[in-house]
Design an enzyme around this catalytic site. Structure first.
Site, short mmCIF file in Angstrom:
data_model
loop_
_atom_site.label_atom_id
_atom_site.label_comp_id
_atom_site.label_asym_id
_atom_site.label_seq_id
_atom_site.Cartn_x
_atom_site.Cartn_y
_atom_site.Cartn_z
N TRP A 1 31.58 43.06 60.93
CA TRP A 1 32.74 42.12 60.95
C TRP A 1 33.03 41.43 62.48
CZ3 TRP A 1 34.08 39.71 57.02
CH2 TRP A 1 33.80 40.02 55.63
N ASP B 1 40.93 42.55 65.20
CA ASP B 1 40.96 42.54 63.68
C ASP B 1 41.34 44.12 63.25
OD1 ASP B 1 40.30 42.50 60.97
OD2 ASP B 1 38.67 41.56 61.35
N LYS C 1 43.27 45.54 52.24
CA LYS C 1 42.65 46.89 52.43
C LYS C 1 43.84 47.99 52.33
CE LYS C 1 38.93 44.67 53.09
NZ LYS C 1 38.34 43.98 54.36
C1 LIG Z 1 37.50 42.70 54.92
C2 LIG Z 1 37.43 42.56 56.26
C3 LIG Z 1 37.65 41.11 56.94
C4 LIG Z 1 37.42 39.85 55.68
O1 LIG Z 1 38.58 39.75 55.39
P1 LIG Z 1 39.03 38.64 54.43
O2 LIG Z 1 40.32 38.84 54.20
O3 LIG Z 1 38.34 38.60 53.14
O4 LIG Z 1 38.59 37.18 55.08
C5 LIG Z 1 37.58 40.84 57.87
N1 LIG Z 1 37.50 41.94 58.84
C6 LIG Z 1 37.67 43.24 58.61
C7 LIG Z 1 37.60 44.33 59.54
C8 LIG Z 1 37.51 43.40 57.23
O5 LIG Z 1 37.61 44.55 56.60
#
Ligand SMILES: *Cc1c(COP(=O)(O)O)cnc(C)c1O
Length: 376
Positions: free
Chosen positions: A117, A187, A211
């Site tokens: 990611w 993130d 998540k």
């Molecule tokens: C799932 C995830 C993403 C992507 O997220 P979206 O909401 O589908 O854009 C980005 N970064 C991390 C760490 C993730 O777990």
């Protein structure tokens, strides 16, 4: 609401345990409460999900969700909390659009590469910024987050971006890097609310909801107020942090259903004892799963170094990879769903977010132990 404590003794409703990375399980109590309170019409003939976002009822629910989140994370006063539409990937673009300020000499963006990611975030940033790789993980097993020493943060770095928990790779930073004057941006999509987080260490934290917060469609952004003064002239209004902060995250229609459910999740976490209690249960869940892997005499392998193992996304594989499909078939038949690893890395992954009770992890461990006994 009667909380379902995340600990032992939590009964399964005959449904499968979903170990999906996202969208993932929601607490049973939240699903029940959402049915009762969001989807049912009240005396005025409106269900909560039918209410206009401009009305007092929705505004009060949004304010309540924000207050609960601020309390859970102990967000300091000089931060703003935004509830934005879209996913974390929207923020991959919004972060550089909002934080770069070339006219003020801030045209560079630093990114730590810790896995899948963070590399996706970096790729997106290349469209807007001069990108520097601030640090990179070694890539050899045992896998680990980048070492905390020797980070490259050139003059003119508008921010330094990390992925606090790599959902695909199963890697988490055991200690956060110190980026000095350069605002640290994280993130935190797959680890937010799994444990306390010291917001004061960051310039900005973002997380999409699906998540560990609630339904997809919502992304939370927690941003230090001084960063809202950067001009962000190219950012579209719904993704412009300053504009959204000034208008209470209601520049346009926010993802109302996801916000209402997120509010119920925040309330549930509070009733379970807050983030310290969550972290305790999450650490116990992860420790028992990793212990099962480590004590399997090499039948299961966890490729990440113990100190860097994610407590929310446990990645592992079978030493004999030809058994993987069989493992997944049998697991599914026993109600243990969505254990396949991300296609980018293969193998297996069990996501153990807040809503996964210890009983679900115990069921997985029982299955894994039996499977290893039969095929080991
Ligand atoms: C799932 C995830 C993403 C992507 O997220 P979206 O909401 O589908 O854009 C980005 N970064 C991390 C760490 C993730 O777990």
């Amino acid at each position: 609401m009667i909380p379902n404590p995340p600990g032992r003794g939590f009964a399964q409703n005959g449904a499968a345990w979903s170990f999906a990375a996202g969208p993932s399980r929601l607490p049973d109590a939240v699903l029940a409460r959402a049915g009762e309170t969001l989807f049912r019409r009240d005396a005025h003939g409106a269900a909560a999900i039918e209410r206009p976002f401009t009305g007092d009822d929705f505004r009060a629910a949004l304010a309540d969700a924000r207050t609960r989140l601020v309390r859970l994370l102990q967000v300091p006063e000089h931060y703003r909390v935004l509830f934005l539409a879209g996913g974390a990937m929207h923020q991959f673009a919004a972060v550089p659009m909002n934080l770069l300020d070339p006219a003020a000499g801030l045209g560079n963006a630093a990114y730590a590469d810790s896995g899948y990611w963070s590399r996706r975030a970096m790729q997106e940033a290349h469209r807007y910024a001069n990108v520097t790789v601030a640090a990179k993980h070694a890539g050899s097993t045992p896998l680990a987050a980048p070492s905390l020493s020797g980070w490259k943060l050139p003059q003119g770095s508008a921010y330094c971006h990390i992925t606090a928990n790599e959902t695909v790779d199963g890697i988490a930073y055991p200690v956060l890097p110190d980026t000095g004057e350069v605002p640290l941006v994280a993130d935190a999509t797959s680890c937010i609310l799994s444990a306390p987080l010291d917001i004061a260490k960051f310039g900005l934290v973002y997380a999409s909801a699906q998540k560990n917060i609630g339904p997809a469609g919502l992304t939370i952004v927690i941003v230090r107020e001084d960063l809202l003064r950067r001009p962000a002239t190219a950012a579209p209004s719904p993704l412009h942090y300053g504009v959204q902060a000034a208008q209470g995250s209601c520049v346009n229609t926010p993802p109302t259903l996801a916000i209402l459910v997120a509010g119920l999740v925040f309330e549930w976490i509070e009733q379970c004892g807050g983030l310290t209690a969550m972290a305790e249960v999450n650490r116990r869940k992860a420790a028992s799963l990793y212990r099962t892997i480590d004590e399997s005499d090499g039948f299961y392998i966890a490729p990440v170094a113990p100190a860097h193992r994610s407590i929310t996304n446990a990645r592992f594989h079978l030493a004999n990879d030809t058994l993987t499909d069989h493992f997944l078939d049998e697991a599914e038949r026993q109600g243990l769903a969505h254990l396949r690893g991300h296609p980018h890395v293969g193998g297996l992954r069990a996501s153990l977010y807040n809503a996964m009770p210890e009983a679900g992890v115990d069921a997985l461990i029982r299955f894994m132990t039996q499977f290893a006994r039969r095929y080991g």
